[in-house]
Design a protein around this motif. Structure first.
Motif, PDB file in Angstrom:
ATOM      1  N   GLY A  22       0.813  -1.205   0.000  1.00 59.22           N
ATOM      2  CA  GLY A  22       0.000   0.000   0.000  1.00 59.22           C
ATOM      3  C   GLY A  22       0.847   1.255   0.000  1.00 59.22           C
ATOM      4  N   ARG A  23       1.919   1.228   0.790  1.00 53.10           N
ATOM      5  CA  ARG A  23       2.831   2.376   0.829  1.00 53.10           C
ATOM      6  C   ARG A  23       3.609   2.530  -0.476  1.00 53.10           C
ATOM      7  NH1 ARG A  23       3.992   5.119   5.134  1.00 53.10           N
ATOM      8  NH2 ARG A  23       6.187   5.326   4.534  1.00 53.10           N
ATOM      9  N   ALA A  24       3.688   1.446  -1.244  1.00 52.23           N
ATOM     10  CA  ALA A  24       4.320   1.510  -2.567  1.00 52.23           C
ATOM     11  C   ALA A  24       3.308   1.876  -3.663  1.00 52.23           C
ATOM     12  CB  ALA A  24       4.985   0.179  -2.892  1.00 52.23           C
ATOM     13  N   ARG A  25       2.088   2.229  -3.253  1.00 55.76           N
ATOM     14  CA  ARG A  25       1.014   2.672  -4.141  1.00 55.76           C
ATOM     15  C   ARG A  25       0.557   1.555  -5.080  1.00 55.76           C
ATOM     16  NH1 ARG A  25       2.147   8.689  -6.286  1.00 55.76           N
ATOM     17  NH2 ARG A  25      -0.149   8.685  -6.259  1.00 55.76           N
ATOM     18  N   ARG A  26       0.603   0.335  -4.595  1.00 54.13           N
ATOM     19  CA  ARG A  26       0.140  -0.806  -5.374  1.00 54.13           C
ATOM     20  C   ARG A  26      -1.324  -1.096  -5.051  1.00 54.13           C
ATOM     21  NH1 ARG A  26       3.448  -1.409  -9.655  1.00 54.13           N
ATOM     22  NH2 ARG A  26       5.641  -1.563  -9.019  1.00 54.13           N
ATOM     23  N   GLY A  27      -2.065  -1.519  -6.078  1.00 54.74           N
ATOM     24  CA  GLY A  27      -3.454  -1.911  -5.883  1.00 54.74           C
ATOM     25  C   GLY A  27      -3.520  -3.302  -5.269  1.00 54.74           C
ATOM     26  N   VAL A  28      -4.070  -3.380  -4.059  1.00 57.03           N
ATOM     27  CA  VAL A  28      -4.037  -4.616  -3.287  1.00 57.03           C
ATOM     28  C   VAL A  28      -5.440  -4.958  -2.793  1.00 57.03           C
ATOM     29  CG1 VAL A  28      -3.120  -5.732  -1.208  1.00 57.03           C
ATOM     30  CG2 VAL A  28      -1.672  -4.174  -2.524  1.00 57.03           C
ATOM     31  N   ALA A  29      -5.781  -6.244  -2.845  1.00 56.51           N
ATOM     32  CA  ALA A  29      -6.997  -6.745  -2.206  1.00 56.51           C
ATOM     33  C   ALA A  29      -6.592  -7.813  -1.206  1.00 56.51           C
ATOM     34  CB  ALA A  29      -7.959  -7.319  -3.235  1.00 56.51           C
ATOM     35  N   ILE A  30      -6.993  -7.613   0.056  1.00 61.95           N
ATOM     36  CA  ILE A  30      -6.780  -8.627   1.090  1.00 61.95           C
ATOM     37  C   ILE A  30      -8.051  -9.458   1.183  1.00 61.95           C
ATOM     38  CG2 ILE A  30      -6.133  -9.064   3.485  1.00 61.95           C
ATOM     39  CD1 ILE A  30      -5.270  -6.085   3.617  1.00 61.95           C
ATOM     40  N   VAL A  31      -7.961 -10.730   0.857  1.00 52.44           N
ATOM     41  CA  VAL A  31      -9.101 -11.638   0.957  1.00 52.44           C
ATOM     42  C   VAL A  31      -8.952 -12.393   2.273  1.00 52.44           C
ATOM     43  CG1 VAL A  31     -10.345 -13.545  -0.106  1.00 52.44           C
ATOM     44  CG2 VAL A  31      -9.190 -11.852  -1.548  1.00 52.44           C
ATOM     45  N   ASP A  32      -9.844 -12.108   3.206  1.00 53.11           N
ATOM     46  CA  ASP A  32      -9.686 -12.605   4.569  1.00 53.11           C
ATOM     47  C   ASP A  32     -11.046 -12.987   5.132  1.00 53.11           C
ATOM     48  OD1 ASP A  32      -8.911 -13.072   7.209  1.00 53.11           O
ATOM     49  OD2 ASP A  32      -8.887 -10.949   7.722  1.00 53.11           O
ATOM     50  N   ASN A  33     -11.201 -14.253   5.560  1.00 56.84           N
ATOM     51  CA  ASN A  33     -12.487 -14.713   6.080  1.00 56.84           C
ATOM     52  C   ASN A  33     -12.627 -14.523   7.589  1.00 56.84           C
ATOM     53  OD1 ASN A  33     -10.808 -16.690   7.082  1.00 56.84           O
ATOM     54  ND2 ASN A  33     -11.838 -18.408   6.079  1.00 56.84           N
ATOM     55  N   ASN A  34     -11.671 -13.838   8.193  1.00 54.70           N
ATOM     56  CA  ASN A  34     -11.748 -13.472   9.613  1.00 54.70           C
ATOM     57  C   ASN A  34     -11.847 -14.695  10.529  1.00 54.70           C
ATOM     58  OD1 ASN A  34     -11.713 -11.540  11.687  1.00 54.70           O
ATOM     59  ND2 ASN A  34     -13.937 -11.549  11.864  1.00 54.70           N
ATOM     60  N   GLN A  35     -11.055 -15.724  10.234  1.00 57.00           N
ATOM     61  CA  GLN A  35     -10.993 -16.911  11.079  1.00 57.00           C
ATOM     62  C   GLN A  35      -9.548 -17.249  11.398  1.00 57.00           C
ATOM     63  OE1 GLN A  35     -13.215 -20.095   9.237  1.00 57.00           O
ATOM     64  NE2 GLN A  35     -15.128 -18.964   9.291  1.00 57.00           N
ATOM     65  N   PRO A  36      -8.872 -16.380  12.166  1.00 59.63           N
ATOM     66  CA  PRO A  36      -7.457 -16.615  12.464  1.00 59.63           C
ATOM     67  C   PRO A  36      -7.256 -17.821  13.380  1.00 59.63           C
ATOM     68  CG  PRO A  36      -8.289 -14.803  13.783  1.00 59.63           C
ATOM     69  CD  PRO A  36      -9.383 -15.162  12.816  1.00 59.63           C
ATOM     70  N   ARG A  37      -6.120 -18.511  13.188  1.00 66.44           N
ATOM     71  CA  ARG A  37      -5.826 -19.693  13.996  1.00 66.44           C
ATOM     72  C   ARG A  37      -5.656 -19.349  15.467  1.00 66.44           C
ATOM     73  NH1 ARG A  37      -0.861 -22.940  15.011  1.00 66.44           N
ATOM     74  NH2 ARG A  37       0.390 -21.539  13.745  1.00 66.44           N
ATOM     75  N   ASN A  38      -5.203 -18.126  15.773  1.00 70.08           N
ATOM     76  CA  ASN A  38      -4.943 -17.761  17.169  1.00 70.08           C
ATOM     77  C   ASN A  38      -6.146 -17.135  17.858  1.00 70.08           C
ATOM     78  OD1 ASN A  38      -5.003 -15.278  15.917  1.00 70.08           O
ATOM     79  ND2 ASN A  38      -3.080 -14.539  16.784  1.00 70.08           N
ATOM     80  N   ALA A  39      -7.339 -17.326  17.291  1.00 70.06           N
ATOM     81  CA  ALA A  39      -8.535 -16.695  17.864  1.00 70.06           C
ATOM     82  C   ALA A  39      -8.816 -17.165  19.281  1.00 70.06           C
ATOM     83  CB  ALA A  39      -9.745 -16.966  16.977  1.00 70.06           C
ATOM     84  N   VAL A  40      -8.408 -18.399  19.636  1.00 67.42           N
ATOM     85  CA  VAL A  40      -8.678 -18.907  20.989  1.00 67.42           C
ATOM     86  C   VAL A  40      -7.728 -18.317  22.024  1.00 67.42           C
ATOM     87  CG1 VAL A  40      -9.563 -21.083  20.099  1.00 67.42           C
ATOM     88  CG2 VAL A  40      -7.151 -20.913  20.710  1.00 67.42           C
ATOM     89  N   THR A  41      -6.662 -17.674  21.560  1.00 67.76           N
ATOM     90  CA  THR A  41      -5.655 -17.145  22.468  1.00 67.76           C
ATOM     91  C   THR A  41      -6.140 -15.864  23.133  1.00 67.76           C
ATOM     92  OG1 THR A  41      -3.925 -18.065  21.053  1.00 67.76           O
ATOM     93  CG2 THR A  41      -3.260 -16.359  22.614  1.00 67.76           C
ATOM     94  N   ARG A  42      -5.931 -15.763  24.445  1.00 66.35           N
ATOM     95  CA  ARG A  42      -6.329 -14.560  25.175  1.00 66.35           C
ATOM     96  C   ARG A  42      -5.370 -13.403  24.910  1.00 66.35           C
ATOM     97  NH1 ARG A  42     -10.262 -15.072  29.169  1.00 66.35           N
ATOM     98  NH2 ARG A  42     -11.603 -16.799  28.554  1.00 66.35           N
ATOM     99  N   SER A  43      -4.096 -13.710  24.683  1.00 66.39           N
ATOM    100  CA  SER A  43      -3.115 -12.661  24.404  1.00 66.39           C
ATOM    101  C   SER A  43      -1.976 -13.240  23.581  1.00 66.39           C
ATOM    102  CB  SER A  43      -2.572 -12.058  25.709  1.00 66.39           C
ATOM    103  OG  SER A  43      -1.985 -13.058  26.518  1.00 66.39           O
ATOM    104  N   SER A  44      -1.365 -12.391  22.768  1.00 66.32           N
ATOM    105  CA  SER A  44      -0.256 -12.788  21.910  1.00 66.32           C
ATOM    106  C   SER A  44       1.028 -12.140  22.422  1.00 66.32           C
ATOM    107  CB  SER A  44      -0.522 -12.354  20.463  1.00 66.32           C
ATOM    108  OG  SER A  44      -1.717 -12.942  19.980  1.00 66.32           O
TER     109      SER A  44
END
Length: 302
Positions: A22-44
């Motif tokens: 993005g800072r390099a002014r490139r056209g980017v699409a982040i495809v993300d289903n919002n299911q991270p593996r660390n979701a069960v973790t209380r803190s990282s």
């Protein structure tokens, strides 16, 4: 629309890559289903300036920073398929929409296959974890158990001696240790129990012990469970990229796979180094390589 790069996966690798591009002014699409593996973790942990952050807060801050750049989009879908084309790639998402992109970065990470033991899930991420570097400090000096059906049980037990001297290894009935490994652990006062585990016992997320199939009880107050790790997305394999013998996506130092224009970063290329800061670094490295490849193509074709 033809994006410069589609990024599959919104973890630290994908988000850091999007920031750099993005800072390099490139056209980017982040495809993300919002299911991270660390979701069960209380803190990282282990990420400087963000030690102890919750996974949700980490993602909130990251998306706020990344989407500040007008050429970056967030598509909240799962990437279900991708094909190579003359101009780059076509990526299909869950709605059926097809995204066209010159380059593709896979950073969707891994899935954990946990042992099928009753009582594990309510404790996982609370008093049972999988990464000593991430959560060993919180369990320091406790009576710990290492539960592993994988050959890495020996390595995990050795590593944990940095945090506790009271360690017991349980293999859930699987002969995963060699005679020499078992002997070395016994010599360091680390018992090995190979009986099948019937259940984990605890309350309010805190482990109290394990009950074995023969009814015996082992009191423990925390521990580490070694999961089997597999790719969370089959897209890399479907595109024909080369894998390592461990199932990791094989890349060069810059994140390039064996498929031209296709990159990978994060846990998908380093199954045994699942730390936020290392994933973010690999995303940054891949993004720089992607931008340089795009720059060379643009310069040559103008």
């Amino acid at each position: 629309m033809l994006y410069d790069c589609v990024i599959i996966g919104g973890g630290p690798a994908g988000l850091n890559a999007a920031l750099v591009l993005g800072r390099a002014r490139r056209g980017v699409a982040i495809v993300d289903n919002n299911q991270p593996r660390n979701a069960v973790t209380r803190s990282s942990h282990g990420f400087i300036t963000r030690d102890g952050v919750t996974p949700g807060e980490f993602r909130r801050i990251a998306y706020e920073e990344v989407l500040h750049y007008p050429t970056v989009e967030h598509i909240q879908q799962e990437a279900v398929a991708a094909v190579k084309t003359d101009e780059g790639f076509e990526i299909e998402v869950g709605t059926g929409q097809v995204l066209r992109s010159r380059k593709l970065l896979l950073s969707s990470g891994l899935k954990e296959i946990l042992p099928a033991i009753e009582g594990l899930l309510p404790l996982y991420g609370r008093s049972l974890f999988n990464c000593p570097y991430c959560d060993g400090w919180e369990l320091r000096d406790r009576a710990l158990v290492v539960v592993s059906e994988q050959p890495t049980a020996f390595h995990t037990a050795k590593l944990l001696l940095n945090w506790s001297k009271d360690i017991i290894v349980c293999t859930n009935g699987n002969p995963v240790l060699s005679e020499e490994e078992a002997r070395l652990l016994q010599a360091r006062s680390i018992p090995v129990i190979e009986k099948p585990i019937a259940e984990f016992i605890g309350s309010d997320g805190q482990l109290q012990g394990l009950r074995f199939s023969d009814g015996a009880f082992l009191a423990r107050t925390g521990g580490f469970v070694v999961p089997k790790l597999i790719q969370s997305s089959s897209i890399g394999e479907e595109l024909g990229c080369e894998l390592t013998e461990n199932g990791e996506i094989r890349t060069d130092a810059s994140g390039k796979t064996s498929v031209p224009g296709f990159y990978s970063a994060g846990d998908a290329i380093a199954m045994r180094s699942a730390q936020l800061i290392m994933a973010a670094a690999s995303g940054s490295r891949a993004a720089i390589s992607i931008n340089m490849e795009l720059t060379e193509e643009d310069f040559t074709n103008q």
